[in-house]
Design a protein around this motif. Sequence first.
Motif, PDB file in Angstrom:
ATOM      1  N   ILE A 149     -31.847  -4.455   3.689  1.00 38.35           N
ATOM      2  CA  ILE A 149     -33.150  -3.952   3.258  1.00 38.35           C
ATOM      3  C   ILE A 149     -33.787  -3.210   4.421  1.00 38.35           C
ATOM      4  O   ILE A 149     -34.067  -3.807   5.464  1.00 38.35           O
ATOM      5  N   PRO A 150     -34.025  -1.890   4.298  1.00 38.89           N
ATOM      6  CA  PRO A 150     -34.713  -1.161   5.363  1.00 38.89           C
ATOM      7  C   PRO A 150     -36.205  -1.469   5.324  1.00 38.89           C
ATOM      8  O   PRO A 150     -36.904  -1.134   4.363  1.00 38.89           O
ATOM      9  N   LEU A 151     -36.710  -2.115   6.353  1.00 38.85           N
ATOM     10  CA  LEU A 151     -38.078  -2.632   6.305  1.00 38.85           C
ATOM     11  C   LEU A 151     -39.141  -1.541   6.349  1.00 38.85           C
ATOM     12  O   LEU A 151     -40.311  -1.813   6.073  1.00 38.85           O
ATOM     13  N   PRO A 195     -37.533   4.477  10.708  1.00 41.09           N
ATOM     14  CA  PRO A 195     -38.264   5.223   9.681  1.00 41.09           C
ATOM     15  C   PRO A 195     -37.463   5.284   8.386  1.00 41.09           C
ATOM     16  O   PRO A 195     -36.228   5.314   8.413  1.00 41.09           O
ATOM     17  N   PRO A 196     -38.123   5.278   7.243  1.00 44.33           N
ATOM     18  CA  PRO A 196     -37.413   5.419   5.970  1.00 44.33           C
ATOM     19  C   PRO A 196     -36.559   6.680   5.942  1.00 44.33           C
ATOM     20  O   PRO A 196     -36.923   7.711   6.523  1.00 44.33           O
ATOM     21  N   LEU A 245     -45.044   7.178  -0.028  1.00 42.23           N
ATOM     22  CA  LEU A 245     -44.888   5.797   0.423  1.00 42.23           C
ATOM     23  C   LEU A 245     -46.109   5.288   1.185  1.00 42.23           C
ATOM     24  O   LEU A 245     -46.585   4.169   0.936  1.00 42.23           O
ATOM     25  N   TYR A 246     -46.623   6.081   2.102  1.00 37.31           N
ATOM     26  CA  TYR A 246     -47.793   5.701   2.909  1.00 37.31           C
ATOM     27  C   TYR A 246     -48.778   6.868   2.957  1.00 37.31           C
ATOM     28  O   TYR A 246     -48.940   7.509   4.006  1.00 37.31           O
ATOM     29  N   PRO A 247     -49.440   7.176   1.843  1.00 40.83           N
ATOM     30  CA  PRO A 247     -50.286   8.376   1.795  1.00 40.83           C
ATOM     31  C   PRO A 247     -51.446   8.361   2.788  1.00 40.83           C
ATOM     32  O   PRO A 247     -51.892   9.422   3.223  1.00 40.83           O
TER      33      PRO A 247
END
Length: 344
Positions: free
Chosen positions: A81-83, A114-115, A125-127
């Motif tokens: 799982i990429p955190l 980073p994703p 994802l993180y607006p």
Amino acid sequence: MPLPGQPLRKLGFLTIGVFDPADPGPGHRATLDVIALGEQLGYDSAWVRHRHLQHGISSPVAVLAAASQRTHRIELGTAVIPLGWENPLRLAEDLATVDLLSGGRLNPGVSVGPPMQWERVQRALYPDTADREDFGYGRVERLLRLVRGEPATDWSGVEGIEVFSDRVQPHSPGLARRLWYGGASLRSARWAGEHGMNFLTSSVVKAEDSVDFAAIQQTQVRAFRAAHPDGERARVSQGLVVIPTDSATPAQRQRYEQYAAGRRGRVGVPQGPGRLLFAEDLVGPAEQIAEQLHAHAGFREVDEVAFALPFSFEPEDYVQILTDIAAHLGPALGWTPTAPAPAP
């Protein structure tokens, strides 16, 4: 370690869980069937990869929750799982829930960074916080603390009829000992050891000082154990791509060999700015693959594996590969299958 005469202790496999985007249900159910087959064949563990905005499993914890209700014994893992895509507190809740549902069989593997496709996905994802998100090891440390039951807040008590805990609920006491870190660098290997995690090493490493894949992997495993409180007893799992052909049809053998040949050009050649180095896929009779593994410096450091299934094959191919690994390759490595658990 599994030199000739020294047995492989745990045998597992890894699948990406591909599906048709126009009809994704059958692909997800096929993944559950593969996991159930693994249990029937005596495997010790089944692992799923994590893919976002692709046609592979995007929610492995949910898939493993379903798998936990279709199996009784086999351990269930994520690799990894990429955190960067996760909130550690929410993930800790999900992991503990599935671990309890499975009877303590969950083995969560995680990684940081980073994703993937960060520049393209950050606004979705993180607006509001993309420029402030920390994708380093601190994210794993938060997850570790929460899974171990350390306080998530500085308050607990009752408000009205609502009862609040200061730690993640539910809490699964043994889960923290089954957390894995998936690393490809020497720094990651040492970090995982220093923080008491288990270590997942795969068919990809970073070519930091060499292009000898097996030697790099050996160095990383030894560095991990040197840093780990458990020393030589610290758990490491290796995940190479192996494709035994003992019971394969001529058409399957040809397809497998073409698959490996198409990927061979990247072997021994660092790829991209991260200098990623890929292991060669091992294709052939089980006895031949066993000899190659016994000669592999990285494999000689481990006593458990999670062999990776290729991504693009058909369900009948996976049945053949898993069956041949369990019936031929595993025993050639000294492994003994576990008898199926009786139905409840």
